[in-house]
Structure formats: C-alpha cells, structure tokens
Design a protein around this motif. Structure first.
Motif, PDB file in Angstrom:
ATOM      1  N   ALA A 116       0.741  -1.184   0.124  1.00 13.92           N
ATOM      2  CA  ALA A 116       0.198  -0.073  -0.092  1.00 13.92           C
ATOM      3  C   ALA A 116       1.053   1.340  -0.109  1.00 13.92           C
ATOM      4  N   PHE A 117       0.413   2.271  -0.519  1.00 15.46           N
ATOM      5  CA  PHE A 117       1.010   3.553  -0.799  1.00 15.46           C
ATOM      6  C   PHE A 117       0.055   4.620  -0.480  1.00 15.46           C
ATOM      7  N   LEU A 118       0.215   5.837   0.319  1.00 16.38           N
ATOM      8  CA  LEU A 118      -0.488   6.739   0.595  1.00 16.38           C
ATOM      9  C   LEU A 118       0.166   7.921   0.528  1.00 16.38           C
ATOM     10  N   GLN A 119      -0.324   9.240  -0.087  1.00 22.45           N
ATOM     11  CA  GLN A 119       0.320  10.237  -0.215  1.00 22.45           C
ATOM     12  C   GLN A 119      -0.351  11.535  -0.136  1.00 22.45           C
ATOM     13  N   CYS A 120      -0.269  12.847   0.247  1.00 21.13           N
ATOM     14  CA  CYS A 120      -0.801  14.006   0.158  1.00 21.13           C
ATOM     15  C   CYS A 120      -0.114  15.098  -0.519  1.00 21.13           C
TER      16      CYS A 120
END
Length: 256
Positions: free
Chosen positions: A196-200
């Motif tokens: 999984a990969f999350l970014q803002c």
C-alpha cells in the motif's frame, strides 16, 4: 504482475481512461491516465488565460523540486491561473520531470479550453484552476480504479488491509518531511502480501491530509469491495494498494 482493467465510474460520469504507454523502468506496469474537466468557465485559443496557462504548464518539468512538488500562479483577475503538480514520492527526480512533462501535454489534449482541469497520470498529478487552490484540501473531483481479480476470504483480507492502511495513515499524517507519504507491505499468508502507498500534497495541513485519506479509505467499500487492488485518486491525496509490488521499495526505504 497484476492484471489491471480500469473500469469507468458511471455514477460520477468520470471520463474514459486511456492506456497510453508501457513504462520502461523499474515499474513494470502500464501507464494509465485519468482526467476530469471541470465546468468552471472556458478560454479562447488567442486569449490571455491560454497564454498564462501555456507558460505555467511549460514551467512544471524544469522547475519541479527534488521532492516532486510544484505550485505556481500567473496572471490577474479572470486571467489568473493557479497550478499544482505532484509526483509519486518514490520517483527519482529525472523520472518525475519526464512524467510531468507528459502529463502537462496530455491535460491540454484531454480538457481543451477548460479553465479548470485535473489529470492523474500513473506517476503524477497535475491540476490547474482559475480559483485559489493552494493550501486548500480538495476531495473532489475524484476517481478510482480497481482490479477485476477478486480476493478469496474477502472479510479476512480486508481486515488485514485496514490494519496496514491505518498504520500508513498515521505515518503519512505525522511525516514531517517534504514528501508527505508512507508506503509498506503486510504479509497475508492465506493469499498474497499486501502493498500500500498513501500520499498527500505537501501544501495541506496534517489534519486535512488525514481527513482526505480517511475518506479515500472509506470509499474502497463503496467502489471496489473484494478487489485485490484499488487506487483512489483525489486532488489532495492518493491511496493505492495491490497484492503485487508496484512502488520502488528501495526509494521508499531511503526516504523514510
């Protein structure tokens, strides 16, 4: 490699996704492009807004910083253009420059004469508007894509997935670096490892980042339940998971 087929979201009338090219790099995945043309006014081919937009779009690739982020404005009043560009955090700077160069060319083709538009390239996002967009969290327009392959033992898989997403959510929000992201994997012995990969975008607050990611995580149940890979695309945040590796683990380990 994951076998992806991107399905159009008719509920939100998202434009058809276009398969553009195969990436010749450490990312063995097709490049997909999603876009949304906003009904917020139009410009003419010979007008000042078009000239300002062309200047801004041409400035992205050579000026995007080493953290893969760029924001700029040009013009006044009704001819003012505001632009944000963000590369996925696991890219090398030269990759980022190449991908945003492609995205800035594509956005004009996909949304000609629109004063507001957004394009989600496989590895970057470019957004422009005649409204103020800096430092403001934006949840919409949004899009999603998901694998046509489904997981066995769905409930157990998604319990494990949300443990991973919760951990990455907290790490992304608390990340004080210039790259506001987190990525990791979680072993799932009954099936496959979950990645999984999350970014803002770096210009929004940690609280807004967290809210954006929470909305995206909740959207999984509505759009794509049971899929073994999903991505949720918003102007201010990005969420993706798969059961095959899709990000540069070496870069992630170096940055984090």
């Amino acid at each position: 490699m994951s076998s992806w087929k991107w399905l159009p979201n008719f509920i939100f009338q998202i434009c058809l996704i276009n398969h553009v090219a195969i990436v010749k790099s450490q990312f063995p995945t097709p490049i997909f492009i999603h876009f949304k043309c906003q009904n917020n006014g139009t410009y003419t081919s010979s007008g000042t807004y078009k000239k300002n937009l062309d200047i801004l779009l041409s400035s992205v690739s050579p000026n995007i910083d080493t953290n893969g982020f760029y924001k700029a404005s040009i013009g006044k009043n009704s001819d003012r253009v505001n632009l944000i560009a963000l590369c996925r955090a696991d890219l090398q700077p030269y990759q980022c420059r190449d991908y945003v160069k492609n995205a800035t060319a594509e956005i004009l083709k996909k949304c000609p004469y629109k004063k507001e538009a957004i394009i989600w390239h496989e590895f970057c996002m470019v957004r422009y508007s005649n409204n103020a967009i800096f430092g403001k969290v934006a949840y919409s327009p949004f899009d999603w894509g998901y694998s046509i392959e489904y997981v066995p033992n769905e409930d157990k898989f998604y319990r494990e997935l949300y443990i991973l997403l919760d951990s990455l959510h907290n790490r992304t929000v608390r990340n004080r670096s210039s790259k506001k992201f987190a990525a990791a994997s979680r072993a799932y012995p009954d099936y496959r490892t979950i990645y999984a990969f999350l970014q803002c975008t770096p210009d929004i607050t940690p609280r807004d980042c967290g809210d954006c990611l929470t909305r995206s995580a909740l959207e999984i149940q509505h759009c794509c339940r049971g899929a073994r890979g999903v991505r949720i695309l918003r102007p201010s945040c990005y969420l993706r998971f798969e059961t095959d590796p899709f990000y540069n683990e070496t870069m992630v380990e170096t940055i984090l």
